[in-house]
Design a protein around this motif. Structure first.
Motif, PDB file in Angstrom:
ATOM      1  N   GLY A   8       0.820  -1.201   0.000  1.00 49.20           N
ATOM      2  CA  GLY A   8       0.000   0.000   0.000  1.00 49.20           C
ATOM      3  C   GLY A   8       0.854   1.251   0.000  1.00 49.20           C
ATOM      4  O   GLY A   8       2.002   1.237   0.450  1.00 49.20           O
ATOM      5  N   LEU A   9       0.280   2.325  -0.502  1.00 47.70           N
ATOM      6  CA  LEU A   9       0.930   3.634  -0.511  1.00 47.70           C
ATOM      7  C   LEU A   9      -0.017   4.635   0.134  1.00 47.70           C
ATOM      8  O   LEU A   9      -1.165   4.771  -0.301  1.00 47.70           O
ATOM      9  CB  LEU A   9       1.250   4.068  -1.946  1.00 47.70           C
ATOM     10  CG  LEU A   9       1.664   5.530  -2.153  1.00 47.70           C
ATOM     11  CD1 LEU A   9       2.949   5.857  -1.399  1.00 47.70           C
ATOM     12  CD2 LEU A   9       1.817   5.834  -3.643  1.00 47.70           C
ATOM     13  N   LEU A  35       3.780  -1.054   3.710  1.00 45.26           N
ATOM     14  CA  LEU A  35       3.119   0.231   3.525  1.00 45.26           C
ATOM     15  C   LEU A  35       4.192   1.282   3.282  1.00 45.26           C
ATOM     16  O   LEU A  35       5.134   1.407   4.066  1.00 45.26           O
ATOM     17  CB  LEU A  35       2.296   0.593   4.769  1.00 45.26           C
ATOM     18  CG  LEU A  35       1.508   1.894   4.721  1.00 45.26           C
ATOM     19  CD1 LEU A  35       0.450   1.862   3.618  1.00 45.26           C
ATOM     20  CD2 LEU A  35       0.854   2.164   6.077  1.00 45.26           C
ATOM     21  N   VAL A  36       4.054   1.990   2.185  1.00 47.39           N
ATOM     22  CA  VAL A  36       4.963   3.089   1.872  1.00 47.39           C
ATOM     23  C   VAL A  36       4.240   4.384   2.213  1.00 47.39           C
ATOM     24  O   VAL A  36       3.109   4.602   1.776  1.00 47.39           O
ATOM     25  CB  VAL A  36       5.372   3.092   0.380  1.00 47.39           C
ATOM     26  CG1 VAL A  36       6.265   4.289   0.065  1.00 47.39           C
ATOM     27  CG2 VAL A  36       6.064   1.780   0.010  1.00 47.39           C
ATOM     28  N   ILE A  37       4.886   5.204   3.007  1.00 47.25           N
ATOM     29  CA  ILE A  37       4.354   6.531   3.307  1.00 47.25           C
ATOM     30  C   ILE A  37       5.073   7.482   2.357  1.00 47.25           C
ATOM     31  O   ILE A  37       6.291   7.650   2.443  1.00 47.25           O
ATOM     32  CB  ILE A  37       4.625   6.954   4.771  1.00 47.25           C
ATOM     33  CG1 ILE A  37       4.216   5.862   5.761  1.00 47.25           C
ATOM     34  CG2 ILE A  37       3.946   8.290   5.065  1.00 47.25           C
ATOM     35  CD1 ILE A  37       2.777   5.479   5.750  1.00 47.25           C
ATOM     36  N   GLY A  38       4.325   8.062   1.441  1.00 49.57           N
ATOM     37  CA  GLY A  38       4.901   8.977   0.462  1.00 49.57           C
ATOM     38  C   GLY A  38       4.737  10.410   0.930  1.00 49.57           C
ATOM     39  O   GLY A  38       3.618  10.904   1.049  1.00 49.57           O
ATOM     40  N   ALA A  84       2.641   7.691 -10.761  1.00 44.88           N
ATOM     41  CA  ALA A  84       4.005   7.307 -11.144  1.00 44.88           C
ATOM     42  C   ALA A  84       4.781   6.838  -9.914  1.00 44.88           C
ATOM     43  O   ALA A  84       5.533   5.857  -9.977  1.00 44.88           O
ATOM     44  CB  ALA A  84       4.719   8.474 -11.822  1.00 44.88           C
ATOM     45  N   PHE A  85       4.590   7.521  -8.797  1.00 44.19           N
ATOM     46  CA  PHE A  85       5.260   7.102  -7.562  1.00 44.19           C
ATOM     47  C   PHE A  85       4.714   5.755  -7.098  1.00 44.19           C
ATOM     48  O   PHE A  85       5.480   4.882  -6.674  1.00 44.19           O
ATOM     49  CB  PHE A  85       5.098   8.169  -6.475  1.00 44.19           C
ATOM     50  CG  PHE A  85       5.821   7.843  -5.197  1.00 44.19           C
ATOM     51  CD1 PHE A  85       7.201   7.699  -5.177  1.00 44.19           C
ATOM     52  CD2 PHE A  85       5.124   7.679  -4.016  1.00 44.19           C
ATOM     53  CE1 PHE A  85       7.879   7.389  -3.997  1.00 44.19           C
ATOM     54  CE2 PHE A  85       5.789   7.375  -2.829  1.00 44.19           C
ATOM     55  CZ  PHE A  85       7.168   7.231  -2.822  1.00 44.19           C
ATOM     56  N   ALA A  86       3.408   5.562  -7.210  1.00 46.09           N
ATOM     57  CA  ALA A  86       2.804   4.276  -6.839  1.00 46.09           C
ATOM     58  C   ALA A  86       3.409   3.147  -7.676  1.00 46.09           C
ATOM     59  O   ALA A  86       3.736   2.077  -7.150  1.00 46.09           O
ATOM     60  CB  ALA A  86       1.290   4.332  -7.010  1.00 46.09           C
ATOM     61  N   GLN A  87       3.573   3.388  -8.956  1.00 48.68           N
ATOM     62  CA  GLN A  87       4.196   2.384  -9.829  1.00 48.68           C
ATOM     63  C   GLN A  87       5.644   2.137  -9.415  1.00 48.68           C
ATOM     64  O   GLN A  87       6.096   0.992  -9.363  1.00 48.68           O
ATOM     65  CB  GLN A  87       4.131   2.845 -11.287  1.00 48.68           C
ATOM     66  CG  GLN A  87       2.728   2.883 -11.841  1.00 48.68           C
ATOM     67  CD  GLN A  87       2.614   3.692 -13.128  1.00 48.68           C
ATOM     68  OE1 GLN A  87       3.472   4.524 -13.445  1.00 48.68           O
ATOM     69  NE2 GLN A  87       1.534   3.459 -13.868  1.00 48.68           N
ATOM     70  N   GLN A  92       0.031  -1.664  -4.898  1.00 47.96           N
ATOM     71  CA  GLN A  92      -1.183  -2.209  -5.500  1.00 47.96           C
ATOM     72  C   GLN A  92      -2.402  -1.386  -5.104  1.00 47.96           C
ATOM     73  O   GLN A  92      -3.414  -1.406  -5.791  1.00 47.96           O
ATOM     74  CB  GLN A  92      -1.367  -3.663  -5.063  1.00 47.96           C
ATOM     75  CG  GLN A  92      -0.249  -4.552  -5.574  1.00 47.96           C
ATOM     76  CD  GLN A  92       0.080  -5.648  -4.590  1.00 47.96           C
ATOM     77  OE1 GLN A  92       0.375  -5.386  -3.432  1.00 47.96           O
ATOM     78  NE2 GLN A  92       0.027  -6.887  -5.062  1.00 47.96           N
ATOM     79  N   VAL A  93      -2.273  -0.686  -3.971  1.00 47.28           N
ATOM     80  CA  VAL A  93      -3.363   0.173  -3.510  1.00 47.28           C
ATOM     81  C   VAL A  93      -2.807   1.504  -3.023  1.00 47.28           C
ATOM     82  O   VAL A  93      -1.702   1.571  -2.481  1.00 47.28           O
ATOM     83  CB  VAL A  93      -4.208  -0.471  -2.375  1.00 47.28           C
ATOM     84  CG1 VAL A  93      -4.917  -1.719  -2.853  1.00 47.28           C
ATOM     85  CG2 VAL A  93      -3.387  -0.746  -1.147  1.00 47.28           C
TER      86      VAL A  93
END
Length: 169
Positions: A8-9, A35-38, A84-87, A92-93
């Protein structure tokens, strides 16, 4: 934690990170194996804290959540298109928090645009817990700058840094 390695992002400016953000992060961490915290650079919003300091604060504040949930939580700055960052991080979410109906309109439009850009990435919405529904970073900054008490809106480290940043002891 979800089976199957869901990544997840959770993107945001986190200027500063609030108890509401931490609530969403804690709940999202239970759904994801990673989980990525952007942390968005977003200079257009006129941030109180520079990006590197926001990343540092988020890392410090989420450490107990990662430990408690066993979820890998990574914090990264980004200044690209969200999808683009999610990719880039193989999300996936995309996790978005909703506080009120007014948030939904904007988030609905953003989710639709992101789906058009990459239909493989879903957006999931988590409702803010009742005690956090009114908290926003914008209000926290304004209250702090005007001398109000923000201690119930932000965690301790963030409280100290925010008060210093606005010139309060």
């Amino acid at each position: 934690m979800a089976d199957g390695g869901l990544i997840g992002l959770y993107p945001g400016t986190f200027d500063p990170i609030t108890n509401g953000h931490l609530d969403i992060i804690g709940r999202a961490a239970q759904l994801c194996s990673k989980l990525v915290i952007g942390v968005a650079r977003n200079a257009g919003k006129g941030p109180l804290f520079p990006t590197a300091e926001r990343v540092e604060m988020v890392r410090a504040e989420i450490a107990p959540i990662a430990e408690r949930t066993g979820t890998e939580i990574d914090v990264q700055a980004f200044d690209s298109l969200l999808i683009a960052f999610a990719q880039q991080v193989s999300a996936q979410v995309i996790v978005r928090g909703l506080r009120a109906v007014s948030d939904f309109d904007y988030e609905f439009q953003m989710a639709g645009m992101n789906a058009r850009l990459d239909q493989r990435i879903e957006t999931i919405f988590l409702m803010a817990s009742e005690r956090h529904q009114f908290i926003s970073s914008r209000f926290v900054k304004e209250i702090a700058q005007l001398g109000g008490d923000i201690s119930s809106f932000v965690p301790k480290l963030t409280l100290e840094r925010t008060l210093r940043r606005v010139g309060r002891p």
